[in-house]
Design an enzyme around this catalytic site. Structure first.
Site, PDB file in Angstrom:
ATOM      1  N   ASP A  56      14.370  17.817  12.212  1.00  0.00           N
ATOM      2  CA  ASP A  56      14.299  18.012  10.759  1.00  0.00           C
ATOM      3  C   ASP A  56      13.424  16.948  10.103  1.00  0.00           C
ATOM      4  OD1 ASP A  56      14.845  19.319   8.409  1.00  0.00           O
ATOM      5  OD2 ASP A  56      16.837  18.430   8.135  1.00  0.00           O
ATOM      6  N   TRP A  99       8.060  14.468   5.694  1.00  0.00           N
ATOM      7  CA  TRP A  99       7.046  13.617   6.322  1.00  0.00           C
ATOM      8  C   TRP A  99       5.683  13.914   5.685  1.00  0.00           C
ATOM      9  CZ3 TRP A  99       2.473  14.362   8.932  1.00  0.00           C
ATOM     10  CH2 TRP A  99       2.001  13.313   9.732  1.00  0.00           C
ATOM     11  N   HIS A 127       4.649  20.098  10.150  1.00  0.00           N
ATOM     12  CA  HIS A 127       5.043  20.877  11.330  1.00  0.00           C
ATOM     13  C   HIS A 127       4.085  20.606  12.491  1.00  0.00           C
ATOM     14  CE1 HIS A 127       8.046  22.764   8.954  1.00  0.00           C
ATOM     15  NE2 HIS A 127       7.229  23.497   8.227  1.00  0.00           N
ATOM     16  N   TRP A 164      13.663  32.177   8.042  1.00  0.00           N
ATOM     17  CA  TRP A 164      12.810  33.334   7.678  1.00  0.00           C
ATOM     18  C   TRP A 164      12.663  33.456   6.162  1.00  0.00           C
ATOM     19  CZ3 TRP A 164       9.937  35.169  11.373  1.00  0.00           C
ATOM     20  CH2 TRP A 164      10.416  35.281  12.681  1.00  0.00           C
ATOM     21  N   LEU A 206      13.929  19.927  34.354  1.00  0.00           N
ATOM     22  CA  LEU A 206      14.510  20.099  33.017  1.00  0.00           C
ATOM     23  C   LEU A 206      14.465  21.566  32.572  1.00  0.00           C
ATOM     24  CD1 LEU A 206      15.354  18.785  30.206  1.00  0.00           C
ATOM     25  CD2 LEU A 206      12.907  18.777  29.685  1.00  0.00           C
TER      26      LEU A 206
HETATM   27  C1  IPE Z   1      17.622  23.189  10.531  1.00  0.00           C
HETATM   28  O1  IPE Z   1      16.826  22.558   9.580  1.00  0.00           O
HETATM   29  C2  IPE Z   1      16.798  24.178  11.307  1.00  0.00           C
HETATM   30  C3  IPE Z   1      15.768  23.625  12.187  1.00  0.00           C
HETATM   31  C4  IPE Z   1      15.587  22.368  12.454  1.00  0.00           C
HETATM   32  C5  IPE Z   1      14.931  24.601  12.845  1.00  0.00           C
HETATM   33  P1  IPE Z   1      16.774  23.073   8.067  1.00  0.00           P
HETATM   34  O2  IPE Z   1      15.829  22.183   7.352  1.00  0.00           O
HETATM   35  O3  IPE Z   1      16.495  24.518   8.032  1.00  0.00           O
HETATM   36  O4  IPE Z   1      18.280  22.833   7.594  1.00  0.00           O
HETATM   37  P2  IPE Z   1      18.875  22.643   6.122  1.00  0.00           P
HETATM   38  O5  IPE Z   1      18.349  23.763   5.304  1.00  0.00           O
HETATM   39  O6  IPE Z   1      18.394  21.328   5.620  1.00  0.00           O
HETATM   40  O7  IPE Z   1      20.360  22.654   6.312  1.00  0.00           O
HETATM   41  C1  IPE Z   2      12.154  21.006  10.280  1.00  0.00           C
HETATM   42  O1  IPE Z   2      11.522  20.399   9.203  1.00  0.00           O
HETATM   43  C2  IPE Z   2      11.362  22.166  10.831  1.00  0.00           C
HETATM   44  C3  IPE Z   2      11.946  23.490  10.542  1.00  0.00           C
HETATM   45  C4  IPE Z   2      13.093  23.704   9.933  1.00  0.00           C
HETATM   46  C5  IPE Z   2      11.189  24.646  11.003  1.00  0.00           C
HETATM   47  P1  IPE Z   2      11.690  20.948   7.729  1.00  0.00           P
HETATM   48  O2  IPE Z   2      10.589  21.916   7.465  1.00  0.00           O
HETATM   49  O3  IPE Z   2      13.052  21.461   7.485  1.00  0.00           O
HETATM   50  O4  IPE Z   2      11.440  19.632   6.871  1.00  0.00           O
HETATM   51  P2  IPE Z   2      12.194  19.192   5.543  1.00  0.00           P
HETATM   52  O5  IPE Z   2      13.655  19.218   5.822  1.00  0.00           O
HETATM   53  O6  IPE Z   2      11.790  20.160   4.470  1.00  0.00           O
HETATM   54  O7  IPE Z   2      11.689  17.807   5.292  1.00  0.00           O
HETATM   55 MG    MG Z   3      14.778  20.640   6.811  1.00  0.00          MG
END
Ligand code: IPE
Ligand code: IPE
Ligand code: MG
Length: 243
Positions: free
Chosen positions: A14, A19, A31, A63, A125
């Protein structure tokens, strides 16, 4: 002190968006930077002799993000899989997925299936990618399959146990995670492995995922090894040999 390294590490990757925002960049740049962190963590786990690494790459809820972000994430996944195949082979890594991967764009699904096939004989792994994954949905899917078997007479109601549920989850055959790492400081499970984390040790770091390095992984593993897992027993009972 728990001497063993975790057999299964799960990661909620996350903080990519934050970042990027800190740098005045679009979310997708975060990403993209996150992919480099995936690469180093996979290699580090392979090196440490970790059995399973499950990465939460895309949730079912994700999604609902803006269409251009979702498209870009799917493209990144496709590129990652194509590019990493050689490294996965070199490191004897087997790729598996959990989640409703059929929801992915057909081209990405095709790449995914071919990487799974090309790596299926590897016995180092196991890299498990959670894609279009929802922990609640995984339990619902299992319940449906079990109910079907009961109504067809293949299974008796009184024989349904925790093991039955486990055998119908997407993670069938994969041991429960010993350690769950979440980056970017959020203290929540966000519908990840709900059933499977019943006794998992949680480790949260404030670092955003793109900044998470092999050294950070080592730090998480060191912290894990200091924990006493008690499974509901007392500390004295555990010291006397556990359950
Ligand atoms: C959880 O992160 C899903 C992934 C890391 C793929 P999110 O950014 O979607 O979670 P919330 O919305 O902060 O709970
Ligand atoms: C995690 O980073 C990646 C996915 C959930 C796909 P985020 O995109 O959720 O990043 P934040 O939480 O908005 O910083
Ligand atoms: Mg997130």
């Amino acid at each position: 002190m728990n001497k063993t390294v975790p057999r299964h590490i799960a990661v909620i990757m996350d903080g990519n968006g934050r970042w990027a925002r800190e740098r005045g960049l679009p979310r997708i740049a975060g990403h993209r930077a996150g992919v480099a962190a995936v690469r180093s963590v996979v290699e580090e786990c392979a090196r440490h002799g970790i059995g399973y690494l499950t990465l939460f790459a895309f949730s079912r809820e994700n999604w609902q993000r803006p269409g251009d972000e979702v498209t870009a994430l799917m493209e990144l996944l496709d590129i990652f899989l194509k590019k990493e195949l050689a490294t996965l082979k070199k490191n004897n890594v087997r790729l598996k997925t959990i989640g409703h991967s059929d929801d992915l764009p057909p081209a990405v699904l095709k790449t995914l299936k071919s990487v799974e096939t090309d790596t299926r004989s590897h016995d180092g792994l196991t890299l498990v990618l959670a894609l279009s994954y929802s922990g609640k949905q995984d339990i619902v899917d299992a319940v449906r399959k079990i109910c079907e078997k009961i109504s067809s007479g293949e299974l008796a109601l009184e024989d349904v146990s925790e093991i039955t549920v486990e055998e119908h989850l997407a993670t069938k055959g994969i041991p429960e995670p010993d350690l769950l790492i979440r980056t970017s400081g959020e203290m929540r499970v966000s519908n990840f492995l709900l059933w499977q984390t019943a006794y998992t040790e949680f480790y949260v770091t404030d670092k955003f995922w793109p900044d998470f390095s092999a050294d950070d992984l080592k730090e998480a593993i060191d912290e894990f090894r200091k924990r006493e897992r008690r499974y509901g027993l007392t500390s004295d009972q555990m010291k006397a040999g556990g359950k």
